[in-house]
Motif scaffolding. Structure first.
Motif, PDB file in Angstrom:
ATOM      1  N   LEU A   7      -3.348   9.149  -9.286  1.00  0.00           N
ATOM      2  CA  LEU A   7      -3.321   7.796  -9.032  1.00  0.00           C
ATOM      3  C   LEU A   7      -2.035   7.045  -8.580  1.00  0.00           C
ATOM      4  O   LEU A   7      -1.910   6.312  -8.120  1.00  0.00           O
ATOM      5  CB  LEU A   7      -4.207   6.638  -9.964  1.00  0.00           C
ATOM      6  N   TYR A   9      -4.286  10.198   2.523  1.00  0.00           N
ATOM      7  CA  TYR A   9      -3.080  10.832   2.400  1.00  0.00           C
ATOM      8  C   TYR A   9      -2.725  11.260   3.850  1.00  0.00           C
ATOM      9  O   TYR A   9      -1.548  11.914   4.062  1.00  0.00           O
ATOM     10  CB  TYR A   9      -3.723  12.289   1.849  1.00  0.00           C
ATOM     11  N   PHE A  11       1.459   6.564  -6.939  1.00  0.00           N
ATOM     12  CA  PHE A  11       1.778   6.893  -5.851  1.00  0.00           C
ATOM     13  C   PHE A  11       3.140   7.222  -5.476  1.00  0.00           C
ATOM     14  O   PHE A  11       4.022   7.178  -6.263  1.00  0.00           O
ATOM     15  CB  PHE A  11       1.647   5.558  -4.969  1.00  0.00           C
ATOM     16  N   ASN A  40       5.471   1.809  -9.151  1.00  0.00           N
ATOM     17  CA  ASN A  40       4.360   2.043  -9.671  1.00  0.00           C
ATOM     18  C   ASN A  40       3.875   1.178 -10.902  1.00  0.00           C
ATOM     19  O   ASN A  40       2.842   0.695 -11.023  1.00  0.00           O
ATOM     20  CB  ASN A  40       4.255   3.531 -10.271  1.00  0.00           C
ATOM     21  N   ALA A  44      -1.656  -2.158  -6.263  1.00  0.00           N
ATOM     22  CA  ALA A  44      -1.239  -1.396  -4.872  1.00  0.00           C
ATOM     23  C   ALA A  44      -2.754  -0.747  -4.297  1.00  0.00           C
ATOM     24  O   ALA A  44      -3.529   0.063  -4.939  1.00  0.00           O
ATOM     25  CB  ALA A  44      -0.531  -0.130  -5.490  1.00  0.00           C
ATOM     26  N   GLY A  52       1.081  -1.354   0.151  1.00  0.00           N
ATOM     27  CA  GLY A  52       0.223   0.014  -0.279  1.00  0.00           C
ATOM     28  C   GLY A  52       0.942   1.196   0.079  1.00  0.00           C
ATOM     29  O   GLY A  52       1.921   1.125   0.458  1.00  0.00           O
ATOM     30  N   ARG A  54      -4.376   2.266  -2.508  1.00  0.00           N
ATOM     31  CA  ARG A  54      -3.998   3.525  -2.161  1.00  0.00           C
ATOM     32  C   ARG A  54      -4.511   4.027  -0.655  1.00  0.00           C
ATOM     33  O   ARG A  54      -5.759   3.829  -0.291  1.00  0.00           O
ATOM     34  CB  ARG A  54      -4.918   4.255  -3.158  1.00  0.00           C
ATOM     35  N   VAL A 106       0.535   5.937  -0.619  1.00  0.00           N
ATOM     36  CA  VAL A 106      -0.207   7.141  -0.799  1.00  0.00           C
ATOM     37  C   VAL A 106      -0.162   7.542  -2.224  1.00  0.00           C
ATOM     38  O   VAL A 106       0.976   7.928  -2.860  1.00  0.00           O
ATOM     39  CB  VAL A 106       0.003   8.146   0.486  1.00  0.00           C
ATOM     40  N   PRO A 107      -1.282   8.178  -2.855  1.00  0.00           N
ATOM     41  CA  PRO A 107      -1.139   8.685  -4.052  1.00  0.00           C
ATOM     42  C   PRO A 107      -0.307   9.980  -3.990  1.00  0.00           C
ATOM     43  O   PRO A 107      -0.395  10.695  -3.093  1.00  0.00           O
ATOM     44  CB  PRO A 107      -2.632   9.054  -4.389  1.00  0.00           C
ATOM     45  N   ASP A 108       0.277  10.206  -5.345  1.00  0.00           N
ATOM     46  CA  ASP A 108       1.116  11.302  -5.100  1.00  0.00           C
ATOM     47  C   ASP A 108       0.584  12.628  -5.630  1.00  0.00           C
ATOM     48  O   ASP A 108      -0.518  12.525  -5.872  1.00  0.00           O
ATOM     49  CB  ASP A 108       2.355  11.136  -6.369  1.00  0.00           C
ATOM     50  N   SER A 147      -2.306  -2.032 -10.713  1.00  0.00           N
ATOM     51  CA  SER A 147      -3.470  -2.215 -10.350  1.00  0.00           C
ATOM     52  C   SER A 147      -3.980  -2.918  -9.109  1.00  0.00           C
ATOM     53  O   SER A 147      -4.834  -2.554  -8.337  1.00  0.00           O
ATOM     54  CB  SER A 147      -4.562  -2.632 -11.256  1.00  0.00           C
TER      55      SER A 147
END
Length: 366
Positions: A221, A272, A223, A260, A267, A207, A269, A209-211, A265
């Motif tokens: 999407l 934040y 990360f 990434n 991973a 897992g 998310r 966090v989106p960038d 698909s």
């Protein structure tokens, strides 16, 4: 022609219709012109705010169009009360050190982990050929256990100069050899504000966090690799190392781009709150205000409190002065966050200053 107005005298009604039609036709160009003008005004003219609930909502992401609507906590307390305590031998918080300049960052990160009472173990991956004994001593002064690793060189040219050692981060996946069942990885330029031990109860293998980018594409999407949750697997590690030189991805972003593509698909998310990237504050300040209420980890992506110039080392005694010198960066946008880091550093010195001073004198305990 001279007979244009000629009409047969024996059909007066038809003549009248033609005269009327001629008058109507004379208005057609005017009507067309008015229609074109109105369409231009509609398309290019000033836009009015679309009322709330209108199905024709603005074509922005929900985060660019952020609104304070939900006050539900991120973590479900009732569920967490049913989970087992974190085992410090099997669950680790890991960071890395590839240059001496980041040693104060690691020490401060370790202090903030102690402050939030995380029960997980601590591990510091470092490159022995690049890290001095002094820096390693400072970095481990607040509880990280040093673990030397072998550098994984970039398989492609074109890697950003700051990321030349970052493929070594893939070593995280080999830590099952130490008995580690799950880990949270944090870059050294992060600061912990709240306990996040709940992540060790996540059932997934990976897992992140989106960038976020300050300009386009904004919220994505894809990360950020500055904070990762993963379950180590040496077989996965071997597959990664075999593929970093054959997979097709953007070389400049090194391991982040590869990961990434590797997880794609699959991973998970994460919110934040687990990687509160400073770019969010620049991109959407309203979101940042709410995010800080739940943030577990703040990521100093746009300013580095413990560095100067192009990732140059700052003497320990000059760190607070260095922070003040960065107040003006980004128009002063991150002064509050810089002060947060400076306060954490002061606390680090209060609790571990004696050991850090010994490190600086050359009395190493690592």
């Amino acid at each position: 022609m001279k007979y244009d107005d000629y009409l047969p005298v024996w059909d007066e009604k038809k003549a009248q219709r033609l005269r009327n039609g001629s008058r109507r036709c004379s208005w057609v160009p005017i009507a067309v012109a008015i229609s074109v003008l109105l369409n231009v005004i509609f398309v290019f003219g000033p836009k009015k705010a679309i009322p709330s609930g209108n199905p024709q909502a603005p074509s922005l992401t929900a985060l660019d169009n952020y609104q304070h609507l939900n006050s539900q906590p991120i973590v479900n307390a009732a569920f967490m009360s049913t989970t087992t305590p974190v085992n410090s031998n099997e669950n680790m918080i890991v960071t890395s050190l590839y240059t001496d300049a980041f040693a104060p960052g690691v020490a401060t990160l370790g202090h903030t982990l102690n402050k939030v009472n995380s029960s997980a173990g601590r591990l510091l991956l470092y490159l022995p050929e690049k890290i001095s004994s002094r820096a390693l001593c400072i970095a481990t002064s607040t509880g990280f256990i040093p673990y030397p690793i072998k550098r994984i060189p970039p398989p492609y040219e074109g890697v950003h100069p700051h990321f030349l050692d970052q493929y070594s981060k893939l070593t995280l996946w080999s830590l099952d050899s130490l008995g580690v069942q799950s880990l949270v990885y944090l870059d050294a330029d992060t600061l912990v504000q709240r306990n996040f031990d709940e992540l060790f109860s996540v059932p997934f293998n990976f897992g992140a966090v989106p960038d976020v980018y300050i300009d386009e594409p904004g919220f994505t999407l894809g990360f950020n690799a500055g904070m990762l949750f993963l379950r180590p697997s040496s077989s996965v590690f071997e597959r990664m190392v075999a593929q970093i030189g054959t997979a097709n991805y953007r070389a400049e972003d090194a391991e982040q781009s590869f990961l990434n593509h590797f997880y794609g698909s699959e991973a998970v998310r994460l919110p934040y709150a687990y990687n509160a990237n400073l770019a969010i504050k620049r991109r959407k300040p309203e979101l940042w205000v709410d995010l800080k209420k739940e943030a577990r980890v703040v990521h100093y992506t746009l300013v580095k409190p413990f560095l100067q110039g192009d990732y140059e080392e700052v003497e320990v005694t000059q760190l607070e002065k260095n922070v003040v010198g960065q107040y003006g960066a980004w128009g002063g946008l991150f002064k509050e966050e810089l002060d947060d880091w400076a306060e954490a550093w002061r606390e680090t010195l209060q609790l571990h200053g004696t050991m850090i001073a010994e490190c600086r004198r050359g009395h190493y305990r690592v």
